[in-house]
Design an enzyme around this catalytic site. Structure first.
Site, PDB file in Angstrom:
ATOM      1  N   GLY A  84       0.925  -1.198  -0.017  1.00 35.34           N
ATOM      2  CA  GLY A  84      -0.172  -0.071   0.017  1.00 35.34           C
ATOM      3  C   GLY A  84       0.693   1.206  -0.002  1.00 35.34           C
ATOM      4  O   GLY A  84       1.962   1.332  -0.230  1.00 35.34           O
ATOM      5  N   ARG A  85       0.417   2.443   0.364  1.00 33.00           N
ATOM      6  CA  ARG A  85       0.942   3.482   0.335  1.00 33.00           C
ATOM      7  C   ARG A  85       2.355   3.331   1.182  1.00 33.00           C
ATOM      8  O   ARG A  85       3.512   3.947   0.539  1.00 33.00           O
ATOM      9  CB  ARG A  85       0.392   4.822   1.056  1.00 33.00           C
ATOM     10  CG  ARG A  85      -1.076   5.269   0.546  1.00 33.00           C
ATOM     11  CD  ARG A  85      -1.651   6.330   0.943  1.00 33.00           C
ATOM     12  NE  ARG A  85      -2.687   6.754   0.402  1.00 33.00           N
ATOM     13  CZ  ARG A  85      -4.101   6.472   0.649  1.00 33.00           C
ATOM     14  NH1 ARG A  85      -4.173   5.488   1.644  1.00 33.00           N
ATOM     15  NH2 ARG A  85      -5.018   6.955   0.099  1.00 33.00           N
ATOM     16  N   ILE A  86       2.455   2.934   2.484  1.00 33.77           N
ATOM     17  CA  ILE A  86       3.571   2.902   3.205  1.00 33.77           C
ATOM     18  C   ILE A  86       4.563   1.775   2.719  1.00 33.77           C
ATOM     19  O   ILE A  86       5.691   1.998   2.678  1.00 33.77           O
ATOM     20  CB  ILE A  86       3.180   2.596   4.576  1.00 33.77           C
ATOM     21  CG1 ILE A  86       2.230   3.794   5.321  1.00 33.77           C
ATOM     22  CG2 ILE A  86       4.352   2.008   5.575  1.00 33.77           C
ATOM     23  CD1 ILE A  86       1.626   3.246   6.705  1.00 33.77           C
ATOM     24  N   SER A  88       1.208  -9.035  -2.286  1.00 33.58           N
ATOM     25  CA  SER A  88       0.081  -8.175  -2.214  1.00 33.58           C
ATOM     26  C   SER A  88      -1.133  -8.676  -3.117  1.00 33.58           C
ATOM     27  O   SER A  88      -0.952  -9.656  -3.988  1.00 33.58           O
ATOM     28  CB  SER A  88       0.269  -6.750  -2.736  1.00 33.58           C
ATOM     29  OG  SER A  88      -0.678  -5.786  -2.642  1.00 33.58           O
ATOM     30  N   ARG A  89      -2.223  -8.473  -2.775  1.00 35.67           N
ATOM     31  CA  ARG A  89      -3.355  -8.880  -3.267  1.00 35.67           C
ATOM     32  C   ARG A  89      -3.396  -8.445  -4.767  1.00 35.67           C
ATOM     33  O   ARG A  89      -3.892  -9.116  -5.628  1.00 35.67           O
ATOM     34  CB  ARG A  89      -4.672  -8.225  -2.788  1.00 35.67           C
ATOM     35  CG  ARG A  89      -5.024  -8.778  -1.393  1.00 35.67           C
ATOM     36  CD  ARG A  89      -6.440  -8.190  -0.853  1.00 35.67           C
ATOM     37  NE  ARG A  89      -5.978  -6.757  -0.599  1.00 35.67           N
ATOM     38  CZ  ARG A  89      -7.081  -5.985  -0.140  1.00 35.67           C
ATOM     39  NH1 ARG A  89      -8.224  -6.562   0.246  1.00 35.67           N
ATOM     40  NH2 ARG A  89      -6.834  -4.892   0.219  1.00 35.67           N
ATOM     41  N   ALA A 110       3.258  -2.289  11.032  1.00 39.26           N
ATOM     42  CA  ALA A 110       2.068  -2.560  10.737  1.00 39.26           C
ATOM     43  C   ALA A 110       1.014  -2.361  12.067  1.00 39.26           C
ATOM     44  O   ALA A 110       0.844  -1.562  12.733  1.00 39.26           O
ATOM     45  CB  ALA A 110       1.734  -3.680   9.933  1.00 39.26           C
ATOM     46  N   ARG A 111       0.764  -3.826  12.534  1.00 37.48           N
ATOM     47  CA  ARG A 111      -0.074  -3.935  13.721  1.00 37.48           C
ATOM     48  C   ARG A 111       0.724  -5.041  14.450  1.00 37.48           C
ATOM     49  O   ARG A 111       0.966  -5.998  13.778  1.00 37.48           O
ATOM     50  CB  ARG A 111      -1.477  -4.085  13.431  1.00 37.48           C
ATOM     51  CG  ARG A 111      -2.266  -2.760  13.297  1.00 37.48           C
ATOM     52  CD  ARG A 111      -2.465  -1.937  14.645  1.00 37.48           C
ATOM     53  NE  ARG A 111      -3.116  -0.853  14.227  1.00 37.48           N
ATOM     54  CZ  ARG A 111      -2.701   0.460  14.170  1.00 37.48           C
ATOM     55  NH1 ARG A 111      -1.302   0.571  13.955  1.00 37.48           N
ATOM     56  NH2 ARG A 111      -3.468   1.351  14.054  1.00 37.48           N
ATOM     57  N   GLU A 153       0.038  -3.851  23.345  1.00 34.84           N
ATOM     58  CA  GLU A 153       0.346  -2.602  23.746  1.00 34.84           C
ATOM     59  C   GLU A 153      -0.289  -2.061  24.954  1.00 34.84           C
ATOM     60  O   GLU A 153      -1.658  -2.042  25.002  1.00 34.84           O
ATOM     61  CB  GLU A 153       0.339  -1.620  22.544  1.00 34.84           C
ATOM     62  CG  GLU A 153       1.333  -2.001  21.404  1.00 34.84           C
ATOM     63  CD  GLU A 153       1.215  -0.949  20.267  1.00 34.84           C
ATOM     64  OE1 GLU A 153       1.107   0.159  20.570  1.00 34.84           O
ATOM     65  OE2 GLU A 153       1.493  -1.578  19.154  1.00 34.84           O
ATOM     66  N   HIS A 205       5.941   2.315  19.376  1.00 37.35           N
ATOM     67  CA  HIS A 205       4.721   2.813  18.501  1.00 37.35           C
ATOM     68  C   HIS A 205       5.185   4.202  17.990  1.00 37.35           C
ATOM     69  O   HIS A 205       4.178   4.977  18.336  1.00 37.35           O
ATOM     70  CB  HIS A 205       3.676   2.704  19.211  1.00 37.35           C
ATOM     71  CG  HIS A 205       2.245   2.407  17.793  1.00 37.35           C
ATOM     72  ND1 HIS A 205       1.620   1.716  18.022  1.00 37.35           N
ATOM     73  CD2 HIS A 205       2.481   3.028  16.746  1.00 37.35           C
ATOM     74  CE1 HIS A 205       0.701   1.795  17.007  1.00 37.35           C
ATOM     75  NE2 HIS A 205       1.102   2.866  16.203  1.00 37.35           N
TER      76      HIS A 205
END
Length: 318
Positions: free
Chosen positions: A156-158, A178-179, A236-237, A266, A284
């Site tokens: 994506g963008r990042i 990626s998709r 990311a997460r 977190e 973070h």
């Protein structure tokens, strides 16, 4: 005048922008809202500028029949802490700030690549502890970054911004999973499977948008496919990576290192992870520059303004 609530303190310039449109109440604490506070916010304010950690779950919305709040303006990109279906059922719009965070988060991705590869965290701890014996030719030998292969999970963008930095800044070969195929202005290779990316990359960067399908995407099986000299980077997460599996892989030397800016629970970070030398741990801070935080605030306030004026917000999620 519409009344809005900021769930954490924000730069004064952002508050001033919001005050031009709304009556603003800004909470002083920097901790996530509790469930009772979130329910109250839905009933007391026309809009809420909320943060990562403010978990607006289905339970929060359950008792909010026709709430006063009409928009949750998330101060960030990821929205996995918001139950979108429940918000939609309650008539609450959800927005985010996708474009504002790209460059700063990509910079942190590169910081983690460099710190992990060159063992910078270990070196700083050595110096601060007064244990540096002076230069020697075999001290803290790390991994050369220039010319290596970076594998980006999620373009994506990042992901694209990190790929650009890797290609132009470090002459790296860029592969990605990626998709869909991405058209970029520099050479990249889309691999067919995640397994292929993990096996080929010297540096694996998790830059995937969070979804219900990404929980523990990088698990023990995935880590086992990586080379012993490879490094895992996650901006990311936290729950995309199985933390326990990562700890085991690092403890056993099955991968060379890791750089993390996000964690499963977190702000809790496992003691076993903190005890390891071959992992870089950041709090973070992917968007932690004043310019970016102000830009994020301006985008979030514009989302609030548009939604409460009856317009379609620029960054509507649900």
């Amino acid at each position: 005048m519409k009344r809005v609530y900021f769930t954490r303190p924000l730069p004064e310039s952002v508050a001033d922008m919001a005050r031009a449109h709304f009556e603003v109440e800004m909470r002083e604490e920097n901790t996530p809202l509790k469930i009772g506070q979130m329910r109250a916010a839905l009933n007391l304010y026309d809009g809420v500028l909320m943060m990562f950690g403010d978990t607006f779950s289905s339970e929060v919305f359950r008792e909010a029949q026709n709430p006063r709040c009409k928009v949750l303006a998330n101060y960030g990109v990821g929205i996995n802490h918001i139950d979108l279906a429940a918000a939609r059922s309650a008539g609450v719009l959800v927005t985010n700030v996708p474009g504002a965070v790209t460059e700063a988060t990509a910079d942190i991705g590169m910081t983690l690549i460099m710190m992990s590869a060159r063992r910078a965290g270990e070196g700083e701890r050595m110096v601060r502890a007064g244990k540096w014996p002076g230069w020697n030719p075999t001290q803290l030998l790390g991994t050369h970054v220039t010319g290596k292969t970076v594998g980006i999970i999620g373009m994506g963008r990042i992901g694209a911004a990190i790929a650009q930095r890797c290609h132009y800044g470090f002459d790296m070969d860029v592969i990605y999973w990626s998709r869909s195929e991405k058209e970029l202005s520099f050479p990249t290779e889309r691999v067919r499977t995640l397994e292929e990316l993990l096996a080929r990359a010297d540096f694996v960067v998790v830059a995937l948008p969070v979804s219900p399908n990404t929980h523990h995407l990088i698990d023990a099986e995935a880590l086992a496919l990586m080379s012993r000299h490879a490094h895992l980077i996650n901006i990311a997460r936290g729950d995309i990576v199985d933390e326990a599996a990562l700890i085991a892989a690092l403890q056993e030397g099955r991968i060379a290192g890791a750089g993390l800016d996000v964690y499963e629970n977190e702000p809790e970070v496992p003691e076993a992870l903190k005890a390891l030398e071959n992992v870089v741990l950041l709090p973070h801070m992917g968007t932690s520059t004043l310019e970016v935080r102000e830009k994020m605030g301006r985008v979030a306030v514009e989302n609030l303004r548009a939604a409460l004026a009856g317009e379609t917000p620029p960054n509507l999620v649900n």
